[in-house]
Scaffold this motif. Structure first.
Motif, PDB file in Angstrom:
ATOM      1  N   TYR A  79      34.756  31.820  33.808  1.00  9.17           N
ATOM      2  CA  TYR A  79      34.579  32.853  34.837  1.00  9.17           C
ATOM      3  C   TYR A  79      33.119  33.281  34.978  1.00  9.17           C
ATOM      4  O   TYR A  79      32.834  34.407  35.378  1.00  9.17           O
ATOM      5  CB  TYR A  79      35.481  34.051  34.536  1.00  9.17           C
ATOM      6  CG  TYR A  79      36.941  33.741  34.803  1.00  9.17           C
ATOM      7  CD1 TYR A  79      37.436  33.736  36.102  1.00  9.17           C
ATOM      8  CD2 TYR A  79      37.791  33.411  33.763  1.00  9.17           C
ATOM      9  CE1 TYR A  79      38.755  33.420  36.354  1.00  9.17           C
ATOM     10  CE2 TYR A  79      39.125  33.093  34.001  1.00  9.17           C
ATOM     11  CZ  TYR A  79      39.591  33.098  35.308  1.00  9.17           C
ATOM     12  OH  TYR A  79      40.915  32.782  35.557  1.00  9.17           O
ATOM     13  N   GLU A  81      31.786  36.686  33.717  1.00  6.32           N
ATOM     14  CA  GLU A  81      32.215  37.911  34.389  1.00  6.32           C
ATOM     15  C   GLU A  81      33.543  38.369  33.809  1.00  6.32           C
ATOM     16  O   GLU A  81      34.411  37.544  33.503  1.00  6.32           O
ATOM     17  CB  GLU A  81      32.358  37.690  35.899  1.00  6.32           C
ATOM     18  CG  GLU A  81      31.041  37.453  36.607  1.00  6.32           C
ATOM     19  CD  GLU A  81      31.201  37.464  38.116  1.00  6.32           C
ATOM     20  OE1 GLU A  81      32.276  37.077  38.614  1.00  6.32           O
ATOM     21  OE2 GLU A  81      30.250  37.869  38.807  1.00  6.32           O
ATOM     22  N   ARG A  92      40.644  44.797  35.912  1.00  4.75           N
ATOM     23  CA  ARG A  92      40.339  46.030  36.647  1.00  4.75           C
ATOM     24  C   ARG A  92      39.343  45.780  37.786  1.00  4.75           C
ATOM     25  O   ARG A  92      39.615  46.082  38.930  1.00  4.75           O
ATOM     26  CB  ARG A  92      39.811  47.131  35.718  1.00  4.75           C
ATOM     27  CG  ARG A  92      40.798  47.613  34.687  1.00  4.75           C
ATOM     28  CD  ARG A  92      40.305  48.895  34.021  1.00  4.75           C
ATOM     29  NE  ARG A  92      41.214  49.335  32.972  1.00  4.75           N
ATOM     30  CZ  ARG A  92      41.082  49.026  31.703  1.00  4.75           C
ATOM     31  NH1 ARG A  92      40.055  48.282  31.312  1.00  4.75           N
ATOM     32  NH2 ARG A  92      41.937  49.455  30.821  1.00  4.75           N
ATOM     33  N   LYS A  93      38.196  45.225  37.429  1.00  5.03           N
ATOM     34  CA  LYS A  93      37.179  44.997  38.452  1.00  5.03           C
ATOM     35  C   LYS A  93      36.339  43.790  38.045  1.00  5.03           C
ATOM     36  O   LYS A  93      35.874  43.724  36.916  1.00  5.03           O
ATOM     37  CB  LYS A  93      36.280  46.229  38.601  1.00  5.03           C
ATOM     38  CG  LYS A  93      35.145  46.070  39.605  1.00  5.03           C
ATOM     39  CD  LYS A  93      34.253  47.307  39.611  1.00  5.03           C
ATOM     40  CE  LYS A  93      33.083  47.132  40.558  1.00  5.03           C
ATOM     41  NZ  LYS A  93      32.165  48.311  40.532  1.00  5.03           N
ATOM     42  N   GLN A  94      36.171  42.862  38.961  1.00  2.00           N
ATOM     43  CA  GLN A  94      35.338  41.709  38.674  1.00  2.00           C
ATOM     44  C   GLN A  94      33.876  42.129  38.677  1.00  2.00           C
ATOM     45  O   GLN A  94      33.358  42.632  39.672  1.00  2.00           O
ATOM     46  CB  GLN A  94      35.573  40.597  39.705  1.00  2.00           C
ATOM     47  CG  GLN A  94      34.789  39.333  39.416  1.00  2.00           C
ATOM     48  CD  GLN A  94      35.139  38.198  40.363  1.00  2.00           C
ATOM     49  OE1 GLN A  94      36.096  38.284  41.109  1.00  2.00           O
ATOM     50  NE2 GLN A  94      34.345  37.127  40.319  1.00  2.00           N
ATOM     51  N   GLN A  95      33.217  41.909  37.539  1.00  2.00           N
ATOM     52  CA  GLN A  95      31.820  42.291  37.413  1.00  2.00           C
ATOM     53  C   GLN A  95      31.221  41.564  36.219  1.00  2.00           C
ATOM     54  O   GLN A  95      31.952  41.107  35.331  1.00  2.00           O
ATOM     55  CB  GLN A  95      31.671  43.808  37.240  1.00  2.00           C
ATOM     56  CG  GLN A  95      32.427  44.366  36.046  1.00  2.00           C
ATOM     57  CD  GLN A  95      32.345  45.875  35.982  1.00  2.00           C
ATOM     58  OE1 GLN A  95      31.293  46.464  36.191  1.00  2.00           O
ATOM     59  NE2 GLN A  95      33.479  46.518  35.703  1.00  2.00           N
ATOM     60  N   PRO A  96      29.904  41.446  36.139  1.00  2.00           N
ATOM     61  CA  PRO A  96      29.284  40.752  35.017  1.00  2.00           C
ATOM     62  C   PRO A  96      29.611  41.432  33.687  1.00  2.00           C
ATOM     63  O   PRO A  96      29.701  42.667  33.596  1.00  2.00           O
ATOM     64  CB  PRO A  96      27.787  40.838  35.332  1.00  2.00           C
ATOM     65  CG  PRO A  96      27.718  41.026  36.815  1.00  2.00           C
ATOM     66  CD  PRO A  96      28.916  41.843  37.179  1.00  2.00           C
ATOM     67  N   PRO A 121      28.815  43.196  30.551  1.00  2.67           N
ATOM     68  CA  PRO A 121      27.607  43.981  30.265  1.00  2.67           C
ATOM     69  C   PRO A 121      26.885  43.496  29.021  1.00  2.67           C
ATOM     70  O   PRO A 121      27.514  43.027  28.063  1.00  2.67           O
ATOM     71  CB  PRO A 121      28.160  45.400  30.063  1.00  2.67           C
ATOM     72  CG  PRO A 121      29.570  45.194  29.630  1.00  2.67           C
ATOM     73  CD  PRO A 121      30.056  43.956  30.327  1.00  2.67           C
TER      74      PRO A 121
END
Length: 507
Positions: free
Chosen positions: A296, A299, A303-307, A309
């Motif tokens: 992926y 990422e 809940r929310k697709q995002q990099p 951290p």
């Protein structure tokens, strides 16, 4: 003291010098086997290495009135009987077969007034009652190769079902064996599911391993297959069962799943126990060559697709002690909970929650989220928590505590731990509650981690805070008619609050 355990190819390479004339090491003896793809570099995991079992000896005690057995076949027969005292001969026993599946009728009605009829698939079914099992010096292993032969149906397969009442397990060492490579195995949902009343575990050790995926917290879901296969593995579920006790037990939770979780339960006592999990720096994920994160593009998808951290410390487990539906009267005394996601998430509709002399270290998401409804009380007395990577209090998800008492000593993080953007004392709320914060730090906390938000989304009303620490208290607009005595600074955005500066007590 913080310990970093390295699992993976490089660690396994240290075995290259073993004597070729000796028996080759078993797969499960290779570091990293069963935890991760071995094509990846060693996974950096902050975890405790479980202690080895006691050496097997022929010199052991058989207490008066106990019958000695020396095989798992005899043990399987004994757990079907009632009113027995069984002493198992010390040794290592690896399960190679399963007990027959059952349909088990719950002993207590659920919130809908029903007695659930539960399908059970298991390696061991303890159907007898009023037994004592003396397992001192005994190791019972449940390999994932055997767990994987059980049902894959939801909420069906657990390694152990404790269906009888008033059974006592003394001194056993229970461990999972990863005898197949990751991710080519299937694990049971829980190692233990307690379905009978009054069962007790004394001085037992539990080593819990085997989940897919592992190493990413919940970045790829917690109950959905949308982002790949999910196979959680928890230590213990207590389901429709009252008055369970764990006394002097140690749990090493090294799989993605809860340590302890409760469903439709009245009464759990945890005393003199040690529950420890595993953490991972997110920066370590970016070293992987294969696996879910690579698939992926590094990422998170839940809940929310995002990099993913950078510079976070994430839990590789779920919660330490977790209440779900219709749970009441939980008591935890003289116990340490370490490196688990939400170390205490006890949101109960009624009854009491009592924590006394409890220490939380290096929580993976938060240390304490405690609440009951109108017919109960939260008492948190002489408890401690360090401020490491994540907030201490998270009183945000349940009912606003009423008439509760929270006493906490704030500790320094372990040497070498660096604060993250989530580090701090967290969020408190309540109605007619009392909060007392003591300073147990040995070195100053960073300013960014040395603060407590009061009020949050639920509010803080008619309550008292005595803050003997240097932490800054921020009173949100929904903090009303509270008395605040504080060594640290107070920023008051509320109404009708009485704020007084005090001096720290002498050490």
């Amino acid at each position: 003291m913080k310990k970093v355990v390295v699992w993976g190819v490089a660690a396994a390479g240290m075995l290259a010098g073993w004597n070729a004339k000796a028996a080759p090491p078993k797969p499960e003896e290779q570091p990293g086997f069963g935890f991760q793809f071995l094509e990846n570099p060693p996974m950096q995991v902050i975890a405790r290495e479980p202690p080895p079992p006691e050496p097997v000896t022929e010199d052991f005690e058989v207490r008066p009135g106990y019958v000695l057995i020396d095989s798992l076949d005899e043990f399987r027969q004994a757990i079907q009987l009632s009113g027995k005292k069984i002493r198992m001969k010390p040794g290592i026993y690896r399960a190679a077969k399963t007990d027959p599946p059952l349909q088990f009728k719950a002993k207590h009605k659920n919130e809908s007034g029903e007695l659930q009829l539960l399908k059970q698939d298991h390696i061991f079914a303890v159907n007898g009652s009023n037994n004592y099992f003396d397992l001192r010096g005994v190791v019972i292993e449940t390999p994932v190769s055997l767990q994987g032969t059980l049902s894959r149906g939801s909420h069906v397969a657990d390694s152990w079902h404790i269906n009888g009442d008033n059974n006592t397990f003394i001194g056993g060492y229970f461990r999972n064996v990863l005898d197949k490579p990751y991710p080519d195995f299937a694990a049971t949902e829980c190692e233990f599911e307690v379905c009978g009343d009054g069962n007790r575990f004394f001085n037992c050790t539990f080593v819990i391993r085997g989940s897919i995926p592992y190493g990413y917290t919940d970045f790829y879901g917690k109950g959905s297959s949308h982002h790949g296969r999910l196979n959680k593995h928890s230590f213990m579920s207590i389901l429709n069962a009252n008055d369970t006790s764990l006394i002097g037990c140690k749990v090493y939770q090294q799989s993605f799943g809860h340590c302890l979780h409760f469903h439709n339960v009245d009464g759990v006592t945890i005393r003199d126990c040690y529950l420890t999990g595993a953490l991972r720096p997110t920066n370590d994920i970016f070293k992987e060559r294969v696996g879910r994160a690579v698939d992926y593009n590094f990422e998170m998808m839940y809940r929310k697709q995002q990099p993913i951290p950078r510079d976070w410390i994430i839990p590789l487990t779920e919660d330490g002690i977790r209440a779900y539906n219709n749970v009441r009267n939980i008591t935890v005394v003289d116990t340490t909970v370490e490196r688990l996601r939400g170390c205490f998430q006890l949101l109960c509709p009624e009854g009491d929650i009592t924590l006394e002399n409890v220490t939380v270290l290096e929580c993976g998401d938060f240390a304490f989220d405690l609440s009951v409804g109108d017919n109960g009380k939260v008492v948190m007395k002489n408890c401690k928590s360090d401020v490491a990577y994540n907030p201490v209090f998270n009183l945000t998800r349940g009912d606003r505590p009423k008439g509760a008492f929270f006493e906490l000593t704030v500790l320094s993080p372990p040497e070498g731990a660096r604060a993250t953007e989530r580090s701090g004392l967290g969020i408190i709320c309540g109605d007619e509650c009392e909060f007392i914060l003591h300073d147990g730090t040995t070195r100053p906390l960073p300013d960014s981690a040395n603060g407590l938000e009061c009020g949050g989304k639920l509010g803080l009303v008619d309550s008292k805070i005595t803050n003997y620490t240097t932490a800054k208290l921020v009173l949100q607009p929904n903090v009303k008619n509270c008395r605040i005595d504080s060594v640290g600074p107070v920023e008051d955005h509320g109404q009708g609050n009485r704020v007084r500066a005090i001096q720290p007590p002498r050490r």
